[in-house]
Write a protein that holds these residues in place. Structure first.
Motif, PDB file in Angstrom:
ATOM      1  N   GLU A 250     -29.097  72.589   7.163  1.00 12.12           N
ATOM      2  CA  GLU A 250     -29.967  71.945   6.183  1.00 12.12           C
ATOM      3  C   GLU A 250     -29.098  71.380   5.072  1.00 12.12           C
ATOM      4  OE1 GLU A 250     -33.104  74.698   5.565  1.00 12.12           O
ATOM      5  OE2 GLU A 250     -33.776  73.569   3.820  1.00 12.12           O
ATOM      6  N   ALA A 251     -29.262  70.102   4.768  1.00 15.75           N
ATOM      7  CA  ALA A 251     -28.413  69.483   3.745  1.00 15.75           C
ATOM      8  C   ALA A 251     -29.278  68.764   2.725  1.00 15.75           C
ATOM      9  CB  ALA A 251     -27.432  68.524   4.396  1.00 15.75           C
ATOM     10  N   PHE A 252     -28.628  68.333   1.657  1.00 16.57           N
ATOM     11  CA  PHE A 252     -29.383  67.783   0.526  1.00 16.57           C
ATOM     12  C   PHE A 252     -28.704  66.513   0.004  1.00 16.57           C
ATOM     13  CE2 PHE A 252     -26.769  71.461  -0.321  1.00 16.57           C
ATOM     14  CZ  PHE A 252     -25.824  70.973  -1.201  1.00 16.57           C
ATOM     15  N   PRO A 253     -29.450  65.660  -0.700  1.00 20.37           N
ATOM     16  CA  PRO A 253     -28.856  64.418  -1.198  1.00 20.37           C
ATOM     17  C   PRO A 253     -27.907  64.675  -2.366  1.00 20.37           C
ATOM     18  CG  PRO A 253     -31.154  64.550  -1.876  1.00 20.37           C
ATOM     19  CD  PRO A 253     -30.892  65.738  -1.007  1.00 20.37           C
TER      20      PRO A 253
ATOM     21  N   SER B 136     -24.996  56.983  -2.838  1.00 20.95           N
ATOM     22  CA  SER B 136     -25.774  58.134  -2.394  1.00 20.95           C
ATOM     23  C   SER B 136     -25.076  58.757  -1.194  1.00 20.95           C
ATOM     24  CB  SER B 136     -27.179  57.701  -1.994  1.00 20.95           C
ATOM     25  OG  SER B 136     -27.859  57.261  -3.140  1.00 20.95           O
ATOM     26  N   ALA B 137     -25.133  60.084  -1.105  1.00 23.66           N
ATOM     27  CA  ALA B 137     -24.418  60.774  -0.041  1.00 23.66           C
ATOM     28  C   ALA B 137     -25.199  62.020   0.359  1.00 23.66           C
ATOM     29  CB  ALA B 137     -23.023  61.148  -0.516  1.00 23.66           C
ATOM     30  N   VAL B 138     -24.626  62.771   1.273  1.00 18.82           N
ATOM     31  CA  VAL B 138     -25.292  63.973   1.768  1.00 18.82           C
ATOM     32  C   VAL B 138     -24.326  65.153   1.644  1.00 18.82           C
ATOM     33  CG1 VAL B 138     -26.453  65.027   3.741  1.00 18.82           C
ATOM     34  CG2 VAL B 138     -26.561  62.550   3.422  1.00 18.82           C
ATOM     35  N   GLY B 139     -24.838  66.249   1.100  1.00 13.98           N
ATOM     36  CA  GLY B 139     -23.989  67.426   0.943  1.00 13.98           C
ATOM     37  C   GLY B 139     -24.578  68.624   1.666  1.00 13.98           C
TER      38      GLY B 139
ATOM     39  N   ASP C 247     -19.493  67.729   3.428  1.00  9.78           N
ATOM     40  CA  ASP C 247     -20.157  66.707   2.612  1.00  9.78           C
ATOM     41  C   ASP C 247     -19.735  65.350   3.160  1.00  9.78           C
ATOM     42  OD1 ASP C 247     -21.134  68.684   0.959  1.00  9.78           O
ATOM     43  OD2 ASP C 247     -19.491  68.513  -0.476  1.00  9.78           O
ATOM     44  N   GLY C 248     -20.681  64.424   3.256  1.00  7.49           N
ATOM     45  CA  GLY C 248     -20.337  63.122   3.827  1.00  7.49           C
ATOM     46  C   GLY C 248     -21.081  61.997   3.150  1.00  7.49           C
TER      47      GLY C 248
END
Lengths: 268, 298
Positions: free
Chosen positions: B14-17, B158-161, B247-248
């Motif tokens: 599960e990842a978040f913005p 904006s990215a995803v962590g 993180d990407g």
């Protein structure tokens, strides 16, 4: 479509103001409308077709053929398209130009690219006084873009220059970069007396050691990190500067008669 | 799903913005570029207490850097734009500006511009020089070893962590060896960082705690010493669990990175004591991005 071409018909007795003949001002005009445009010549107004033989239809690309040093204000205030001048051009070529391209195959007179905002001006011959300068009384000369002179530039080049780049492959005259506020002027040849006179900020990059005013102080020789970036940014222009490799420079700070935040960098 | 004797759990990470940027740090040689980048990305393992997550993305050939010197690219992630800008500025000022021979450039041109050297220039005390080159503004800040060259801004996107997977092994050395293999493979994937020490986390967390002041606490379901004490996720054979957090810049980058990492772990397989691959599934409490392990490995 072929480039809209203005071929000078006769030898001019008076100078001609060519400022109405730019891609911006000719866009959407018919051949008849272009022919009847009036251009100032001395104290008279002449129809464009009385001065030039007009051919072609692409107003975004203009060509002045058989041009002489009596054609002033070529490309004044143009913001789009390109102009090629085959021959010499008079004063104020590319004045206040923005985002456009102007190429002169011959030499130009005084105040070329004065107060130019952005874009490219290529001069295959020599440039007169006050190249990239501000008009008398004004304080913002060249404000962006690049000027390349394959020949020599005369006195007061870059006077009041504020931003942008001037590349001179030949020699430069006296007072190079006088009163400049920022920007970069590079000269492959020699420069005349008092380079950087009253400069506030900005960079003069010279290949030959000039005779400096007493108000420039030696800061020693250095390898400066920004030089590779600067030189790389010139690589895609058709100029001898594209192959320039300057690694170390001697830095002179000045003009200390003013705030002294300008610099003259001399290749070592 | 079983790959080389390793069970891939039917679960999801599960990842978040987040907001992110990339910077390029160059120096006289690679050694000093790394020293500067390691300082810049230090104490940046988790937003829980560090304020940001950061890591070295990859080494850069001199032909790839703006000033033609050896360099590395580093990425920094934060929960919001303001936090990212603040972390970037303090880290650039204390870790890159101070590092001998360093220069600092934007690694992302698109997105919202945020200050890189814009405020660091004031260290020059009025002797700083601005240069606009090829449409970008740079600052030359005089320092004792010469000049610190930095770009004025970099792009924030904006990215995803928080992409992650868990390696469940029969022993601690086997879990670590598998994670090391995964990190080596994942380092080759662009646009991602693994922000924890060496890329590996031994203290994976769950959301919340019995203590009201804490918003994260040990992931007891995956703690092998608690197998008989809590509602465990571990079978009797599993003695050690380690996590890799990613993180990407996009969810596709994270998916690719997870796939490469899990493949590397599975290559070692059951023969090397690797039993299962699972993921940090927090039941939807953590964020909107779900990375289903079996879909990624299909």
């Amino acid at each position: 479509m072929s480039a809209l071409t203005f071929t000078l018909k006769t030898e001019l007795k008076q100078r001609v103001d060519c400022s109405p003949l730019t891609p911006d001002r000719l866009a959407g005009k018919s051949a008849a409308e272009i022919a009847e445009i009036e251009v100032q010549s001395g104290n008279r107004k002449l129809r464009a077709d009385a001065v030039f033989a007009i051919a072609g239809d692409d107003a975004s690309q203009l060509v002045f053929k058989q041009s002489t040093g009596k054609l002033d204000f070529i490309g004044k205030g143009m913001t789009t398209g390109s102009i090629t001048v085959e021959g010499d051009a008079g004063s104020y070529v590319g004045m206040q130009m923005k985002n456009a391209v102007l190429h002169v195959t011959g030499s130009v007179d005084a105040y070329a690219a004065c107060e130019m905002k952005s874009g490219e001006l290529m001069i295959d011959g020599n440039a007169g006084d006050f190249l990239g300068a501000a008009l008398p009384g004004n304080q913002k000369g060249l404000q962006g873009g690049i000027i390349i002179v394959k020949g020599n530039a005369s006195d007061r080049c870059g006077d009041h220059m504020r931003r942008g780049v001037i590349l001179i492959e030949g020699n430069a005259g006296a007072y190079l970069g006088s009163r400049m506020t920022a920007g970069t002027i590079a000269v492959l040849g020699k420069v005349g007396p008092l380079p950087g006179y009253a400069m506030k900020r900005g960079t003069l990059l010279l290949l030959n050691q000039p005779t400096l005013s007493a108000t420039f102080n030696d800061c020693g020789s250095h390898t400066l990190g920004f030089l590779p970036l600067l030189l790389k940014s010139w690589q895609h222009y058709p100029t001898r500067f594209a192959g320039l490799a300057v690694n170390r420079v001697r830095r002179y700070a000045g003009d200390l008669a003013g705030n002294g935040k300008g610099e003259i960098l001399v290749a070592v | 799903m079983i790959i080389n004797g390793v069970q891939i759990d039917p679960t999801f990470a599960e990842a978040f913005p987040m907001k992110a940027t990339r910077v390029i740090i160059t120096a006289q040689n690679l050694k000093w570029a790394y020293i500067s980048a390691q300082a810049f990305t230090g104490f940046a393992t988790s937003v829980i207490a560090c304020g940001c997550e950061a890591g070295i993305e990859r080494e850069l050939d001199p032909s790839e850097t703006p000033d033609g010197r050896p360099g590395v690219s580093a990425m920094i992630f934060a929960m919001g734009g303001k936090g990212l800008a603040k972390q970037l500025e303090t880290r650039a000022g204390q870790c890159v500006l101070t590092s001998p021979t360093s220069a600092l450039f934007a690694g992302i041109d698109e997105g919202t511009p945020i200050a890189l050297g814009k405020n660091l220039r004031y260290f020059g005390d009025g002797f700083q020089i601005s240069k606009r080159i090829a449409g970008k503004r740079y600052w030359r800040v005089p320092v004792m070893d010469g000049e610190f060259l930095t770009e004025e801004t970099t792009g924030m996107v904006s990215a995803v962590g928080g992409g992650n997977f868990l390696v469940l092994a029969e022993s601690q050395p086997q879990a670590l060896a598998a994670c090391e293999a995964a990190i080596e493979a994942m380092k080759k994937v662009p646009n991602v960082i693994m922000p924890f020490p060496g890329g590996v986390v031994r203290s994976g967390s769950k959301v919340g705690s019995k203590y009201k002041t804490l918003n994260a606490s040990t992931n007891d379901a995956f703690c092998p010493t608690l197998k008989g004490q809590t509602k465990t996720e571990l079978s009797p054979q599993i003695e050690s669990v380690m996590e890799i957090v990613i993180d990407g810049l996009s969810d596709a980058d994270i998916k690719q990175s997870m796939r490469v990492g899990i493949e590397a772990v599975c290559q070692l397989g059951a023969a090397n004591g690797i039993r299962r691959i699972s993921a940090g599934n927090y039941g939807g409490k953590l964020g909107p991005f779900l990375f289903h392990l079996q879909e990624i490995m299909a």
